[in-house]
Design an enzyme around this catalytic site. Structure first.
Site, PDB file in Angstrom:
ATOM      1  N   LYS A 172       0.841  -1.200   0.000  1.00 13.11           N
ATOM      2  CA  LYS A 172       0.000   0.000   0.000  1.00 13.11           C
ATOM      3  C   LYS A 172       0.873   1.246   0.000  1.00 13.11           C
ATOM      4  O   LYS A 172       1.465   1.609   1.005  1.00 13.11           O
ATOM      5  CB  LYS A 172      -0.919   0.047   1.227  1.00 13.11           C
ATOM      6  CG  LYS A 172      -1.981   1.116   1.037  1.00 13.11           C
ATOM      7  CD  LYS A 172      -2.621   1.587   2.316  1.00 13.11           C
ATOM      8  CE  LYS A 172      -1.928   2.755   2.956  1.00 13.11           C
ATOM      9  NZ  LYS A 172      -1.807   3.969   2.138  1.00 13.11           N
ATOM     10  N   GLU A 175      -1.475   7.367  -0.319  1.00 18.58           N
ATOM     11  CA  GLU A 175      -2.574   7.784  -1.196  1.00 18.58           C
ATOM     12  C   GLU A 175      -2.169   8.976  -2.068  1.00 18.58           C
ATOM     13  O   GLU A 175      -2.746   9.198  -3.125  1.00 18.58           O
ATOM     14  CB  GLU A 175      -3.827   8.119  -0.366  1.00 18.58           C
ATOM     15  CG  GLU A 175      -3.668   9.192   0.702  1.00 18.58           C
ATOM     16  CD  GLU A 175      -3.174   8.636   2.039  1.00 18.58           C
ATOM     17  OE1 GLU A 175      -2.389   7.650   2.024  1.00 18.58           O
ATOM     18  OE2 GLU A 175      -3.553   9.195   3.080  1.00 18.58           O
ATOM     19  N   GLY A 225       6.417   5.495   8.231  1.00 21.22           N
ATOM     20  CA  GLY A 225       5.544   6.664   8.278  1.00 21.22           C
ATOM     21  C   GLY A 225       5.720   7.399   9.591  1.00 21.22           C
ATOM     22  O   GLY A 225       6.744   7.266  10.270  1.00 21.22           O
ATOM     23  N   GLY A 226       4.713   8.164   9.975  1.00 15.44           N
ATOM     24  CA  GLY A 226       4.810   8.995  11.173  1.00 15.44           C
ATOM     25  C   GLY A 226       4.763   8.167  12.453  1.00 15.44           C
ATOM     26  O   GLY A 226       4.201   7.066  12.478  1.00 15.44           O
ATOM     27  N   GLY A 230       2.527   4.927  13.523  1.00 15.11           N
ATOM     28  CA  GLY A 230       3.283   3.716  13.871  1.00 15.11           C
ATOM     29  C   GLY A 230       2.845   3.143  15.211  1.00 15.11           C
ATOM     30  O   GLY A 230       2.701   1.924  15.362  1.00 15.11           O
ATOM     31  N   GLU A 247       9.389   1.967  10.836  1.00 13.31           N
ATOM     32  CA  GLU A 247      10.387   2.998  10.498  1.00 13.31           C
ATOM     33  C   GLU A 247       9.668   4.331  10.628  1.00 13.31           C
ATOM     34  O   GLU A 247       8.812   4.661   9.797  1.00 13.31           O
ATOM     35  CB  GLU A 247      10.870   2.809   9.052  1.00 13.31           C
ATOM     36  CG  GLU A 247      11.637   1.545   8.805  1.00 13.31           C
ATOM     37  CD  GLU A 247      13.031   1.599   9.403  1.00 13.31           C
ATOM     38  OE1 GLU A 247      13.570   2.706   9.618  1.00 13.31           O
ATOM     39  OE2 GLU A 247      13.578   0.522   9.682  1.00 13.31           O
ATOM     40  N   CYS A 281      13.006  11.586   6.533  1.00 17.21           N
ATOM     41  CA  CYS A 281      12.909  11.182   7.937  1.00 17.21           C
ATOM     42  C   CYS A 281      14.191  11.492   8.698  1.00 17.21           C
ATOM     43  O   CYS A 281      14.157  11.834   9.864  1.00 17.21           O
ATOM     44  CB  CYS A 281      12.574   9.708   8.036  1.00 17.21           C
ATOM     45  SG  CYS A 281      13.685   8.683   7.062  1.00 17.21           S
ATOM     46  N   GLU A 377       8.814  16.988  14.792  1.00 19.15           N
ATOM     47  CA  GLU A 377       9.213  16.813  13.391  1.00 19.15           C
ATOM     48  C   GLU A 377       8.363  17.730  12.504  1.00 19.15           C
ATOM     49  O   GLU A 377       7.134  17.651  12.507  1.00 19.15           O
ATOM     50  CB  GLU A 377       8.979  15.348  12.977  1.00 19.15           C
ATOM     51  CG  GLU A 377       9.481  15.052  11.584  1.00 19.15           C
ATOM     52  CD  GLU A 377       9.222  13.604  11.172  1.00 19.15           C
ATOM     53  OE1 GLU A 377       8.108  13.113  11.396  1.00 19.15           O
ATOM     54  OE2 GLU A 377      10.143  12.977  10.629  1.00 19.15           O
TER      55      GLU A 377
HETATM   56  P1  NAD Z   1       1.704   8.766   7.750  1.00 17.17           P
HETATM   57  O1  NAD Z   1       2.010   8.044   9.004  1.00 17.17           O
HETATM   58  O2  NAD Z   1       0.582   9.737   7.753  1.00 17.17           O
HETATM   59  O3  NAD Z   1       1.378   7.729   6.567  1.00 17.17           O
HETATM   60  C1  NAD Z   1       2.288   6.743   6.166  1.00 17.17           C
HETATM   61  C2  NAD Z   1       1.523   5.630   5.461  1.00 17.17           C
HETATM   62  O4  NAD Z   1       0.641   5.021   6.394  1.00 17.17           O
HETATM   63  C3  NAD Z   1       0.640   6.086   4.310  1.00 17.17           C
HETATM   64  O5  NAD Z   1       0.629   5.108   3.310  1.00 17.17           O
HETATM   65  C4  NAD Z   1      -0.731   6.192   4.967  1.00 17.17           C
HETATM   66  O6  NAD Z   1      -1.807   6.055   4.060  1.00 17.17           O
HETATM   67  C5  NAD Z   1      -0.676   5.014   5.910  1.00 17.17           C
HETATM   68  N1  NAD Z   1      -1.570   5.093   7.050  1.00 17.17           N
HETATM   69  C6  NAD Z   1      -2.017   6.198   7.683  1.00 17.17           C
HETATM   70  N2  NAD Z   1      -2.826   5.849   8.707  1.00 17.17           N
HETATM   71  C7  NAD Z   1      -2.879   4.493   8.725  1.00 17.17           C
HETATM   72  C8  NAD Z   1      -3.539   3.539   9.549  1.00 17.17           C
HETATM   73  N3  NAD Z   1      -4.313   3.924  10.551  1.00 17.17           N
HETATM   74  N4  NAD Z   1      -3.360   2.229   9.280  1.00 17.17           N
HETATM   75  C9  NAD Z   1      -2.571   1.822   8.270  1.00 17.17           C
HETATM   76  N5  NAD Z   1      -1.934   2.684   7.440  1.00 17.17           N
HETATM   77  C10 NAD Z   1      -2.076   4.008   7.677  1.00 17.17           C
HETATM   78  O7  NAD Z   1       3.063   9.459   7.300  1.00 17.17           O
HETATM   79  P2  NAD Z   1       3.341  10.392   6.044  1.00 17.17           P
HETATM   80  O8  NAD Z   1       2.858  11.771   6.325  1.00 17.17           O
HETATM   81  O9  NAD Z   1       2.873   9.714   4.805  1.00 17.17           O
HETATM   82  O10 NAD Z   1       4.951  10.362   6.009  1.00 17.17           O
HETATM   83  C11 NAD Z   1       5.746  11.166   6.782  1.00 17.17           C
HETATM   84  C12 NAD Z   1       6.299  10.441   7.983  1.00 17.17           C
HETATM   85  O11 NAD Z   1       7.025   9.275   7.573  1.00 17.17           O
HETATM   86  C13 NAD Z   1       7.309  11.270   8.755  1.00 17.17           C
HETATM   87  O12 NAD Z   1       7.060  11.172  10.129  1.00 17.17           O
HETATM   88  C14 NAD Z   1       8.659  10.643   8.408  1.00 17.17           C
HETATM   89  O13 NAD Z   1       9.664  10.844   9.346  1.00 17.17           O
HETATM   90  C15 NAD Z   1       8.274   9.212   8.273  1.00 17.17           C
HETATM   91  N6  NAD Z   1       9.287   8.486   7.498  1.00 17.17           N
HETATM   92  C16 NAD Z   1      10.141   7.608   8.148  1.00 17.17           C
HETATM   93  C17 NAD Z   1      11.164   6.955   7.442  1.00 17.17           C
HETATM   94  C18 NAD Z   1      12.129   6.022   8.110  1.00 17.17           C
HETATM   95  O14 NAD Z   1      12.860   5.310   7.418  1.00 17.17           O
HETATM   96  N7  NAD Z   1      12.193   5.966   9.435  1.00 17.17           N
HETATM   97  C19 NAD Z   1      11.293   7.179   6.072  1.00 17.17           C
HETATM   98  C20 NAD Z   1      10.414   8.085   5.458  1.00 17.17           C
HETATM   99  C21 NAD Z   1       9.417   8.720   6.182  1.00 17.17           C
END
Ligand code: NAD
Length: 483
Positions: A172, A175, A225-226, A230, A247, A281, A377
């Site tokens: 996935k 979006e 993701g965030g 997470g 991550e 990140c 962040e």
């Molecule tokens: P986000 O957490 O909003 O979304 C990440 C992904 O999770 C998207 O595909 C989103 O659709 C999905 N998602 C959202 N809510 C969900 C849920 N309840 N259940 C399952 N999936 C869900 O993050 P973002 O705004 O897309 O990305 C930015 C964040 O990602 C920042 O905090 C950044 O630091 C982090 N990031 C971390 C790394 C790493 O390697 N540690 C790398 C890149 C980005």
């Protein structure tokens, strides 16, 4: 490109979920409309992955996986340019950075194909005459969820090791940025992977991500993701003890020691903080500079930041493109306003275009460790600069957030820098460098920056179950209760 955007069980399907406009952040114009997966389609994708895991020869024939992954790498390399253009149009990242992402994705596929080709089962001869074999097995059906900042590359950091290890996957993408994932599914189709080994379900966190994580036939969730998302996913997985890797976010420090060369320090600060518009990140969003360099450093940093070429990301000379979306731009702007309200001084970098979701670089000075702009962040081209008196203070400030993803240390004295690195609570530390991920070396976070590691052998291990088979060559009496 196909006008059907779901790839399930080896064929394309029309989405039956939400219809979304994908926007080019450089122009604010729609590039395509996408029909996302419904909850039922997510369940169908998981079922297809389960059948492929249990009924195809994917899990049991490593040589087949090696050949398939190498073929995919070749096709991706062939199509590097069109993938880079698509990534730039969808994310706003400068084309030369998008091109690097695609090259790194190819390297990742080849690395894991090679790792599997060379993998040997460990055997231990025990003192009691038995033999133990330590066998790495695939986990099963893996749900792979990634954000929008490096859509293909972060996907590949999961797809390549998960498939190499013999799992089947449901992917996935964010979006906001599913375009290169759809192109990748097309290449996988051309490679002739067994149906159901790779499935693609574009869509939002709710319902597509939620449904995927909650599905009882998913054995492992690998999420980038965030940190708040997470934590939520971790709780969901805990209910039935699904394997999970996270991550997450960061607020990484770059420490500039007293003896560092000023010019290089400014260059690494700009690269560390503003590469990919700061939407990274591991971005070095907190600069810690020795007090003896502070004034000269700020003057030079503000001056050099104004030289970054901000503009059309499709042009090779562009150094900074727009942020990914209007919403994200508003979030970053609200942090800039917050910094001013908190009493920090703000300096702006170069001039930005009027159209699109651009934000020129922002440098905050007069900041304190307790300010939210230092602790949270922001995920945009916004950095804070603090001074320190001695190494102890630098380490205390560096470790003084809830995150622990990465850090950098700049110094002519490498042994001192190594000593500083040993005191930092972060998963990756660059000395006299920044940002480069190496496919051979682990990547991941301490504290609230995550659980587990990607890349390198650790990345493969996160997609395996370990089985210990202990064998005695003869069936003798156990000789215990008969004593
Ligand atoms: P986000 O957490 O909003 O979304 C990440 C992904 O999770 C998207 O595909 C989103 O659709 C999905 N998602 C959202 N809510 C969900 C849920 N309840 N259940 C399952 N999936 C869900 O993050 P973002 O705004 O897309 O990305 C930015 C964040 O990602 C920042 O905090 C950044 O630091 C982090 N990031 C971390 C790394 C790493 O390697 N540690 C790398 C890149 C980005």
């Amino acid at each position: 490109m196909t006008n059907q955007h779901l790839y399930i069980n080896g064929s394309w399907q029309q989405g039956e979920g939400y219809e979304r406009d994908l926007i080019n952040p450089a122009t604010a114009e729609t590039i395509m409309k996408i029909k996302e997966a419904s909850q039922e389609q997510v369940a169908t994708a998981v079922d297809a992955a389960r059948s492929a895991f249990e009924q195809s020869d994917w899990a049991t024939h490593p040589e087949k996986r090696v050949t398939s992954l190498r073929k995919l790498a070749d096709l991706l390399e062939r199509d590097e340019k069109s993938f880079a253009v698509a990534e730039t149009e969808n994310t706003g990242k400068p084309i030369r950075e998008a091109t690097l992402d695609i090259g790194d994705s190819v390297a990742c596929l080849r690395y894991y194909a090679n790792l599997i080709a060379e993998r040997e089962t460990a055997t231990i001869e025990m003192e009691d005459g038995t033999t133990s074999r330590i066998i790495d097995e695939p986990i099963g059906v893996c749900a792979l969820i990634v954000p929008w900042n490096f859509p293909l590359l972060l996907g590949m950091w999961k797809i390549a090791p998960a498939l190499a290890a013999g799992n089947t996957v449901v992917f996935k993408p964010s979006e906001l940025t599913p375009v290169t994932a759809i192109k990748l599914a097309d290449l996988i189709h051309q490679c002739g992977f067994p149906p159901g080994v790779f499935n693609l379900v574009p869509g939002g966190g709710d319902p597509v991500g939620e449904t995927l994580v909650a599905h009882p036939e998913v054995d492992k969730v690998s999420f980038t993701g965030g940190s708040e998302t997470g934590k939520h996913i971790n709780q969901q997985c805990a209910k039935d003890l699904k394997r999970v890797s996270l991550e997450l976010g960061g607020k990484s420090p770059l420490i500039i020691l007293e003896d560092a060369d000023l010019e290089s320090a400014v260059e690494w600060t700009i690269f560390g903080g503003f590469f990919n518009q700061g939407e990274v990140c591991v971005a070095s969003s907190r600069i810690l500079v020795h007090e003896s360099l502070y004034e000269a450093f700020i003057d030079k940093l503000v001056h050099e930041s104004s030289r970054i070429k901000i503009g059309d990301p499709t042009q090779m000379e562009t150094g900074m493109g727009p942020l990914v979306s209007r919403n994200h731009l508003q979030k970053v702007k609200s942090y800039i306003n917050l910094g001013k309200e908190e009493g920090a001084s703000v300096h702006y970098g170069g001039k930005q275009p009027d159209k699109g979701f651009y934000q020129s670089p922002v440098i905050f000075t007069n900041v304190h460790q307790s300010m939210r702009i230092v602790q949270e962040e922001i995920f945009g081209p916004v950095i804070t600069v603090q001074s320190f008196r001695d190494q102890n203070e630098a380490v205390r400030l560096a470790n003084g957030t809830k995150y622990g993803l990465a850090a950098g240390v700049l110094s002519k004295n490498v042994s001192q820098a190594v000593q500083v690195a040993s005191q930092l609570k972060a998963g990756t530390i660059w000395i006299n460098s920044y940002h480069t991920p190496y496919v051979e070396a682990p990547w991941g976070g301490y504290k609230e920056s995550g659980i587990g590691r990607e890349l390198g052998p650790h990345g493969l291990a996160s997609f395996t179950e370990v089985k210990h088979v202990n064998t005695s060559q003869q069936l003798q009496k156990a000789g215990w209760y008969t004593h």
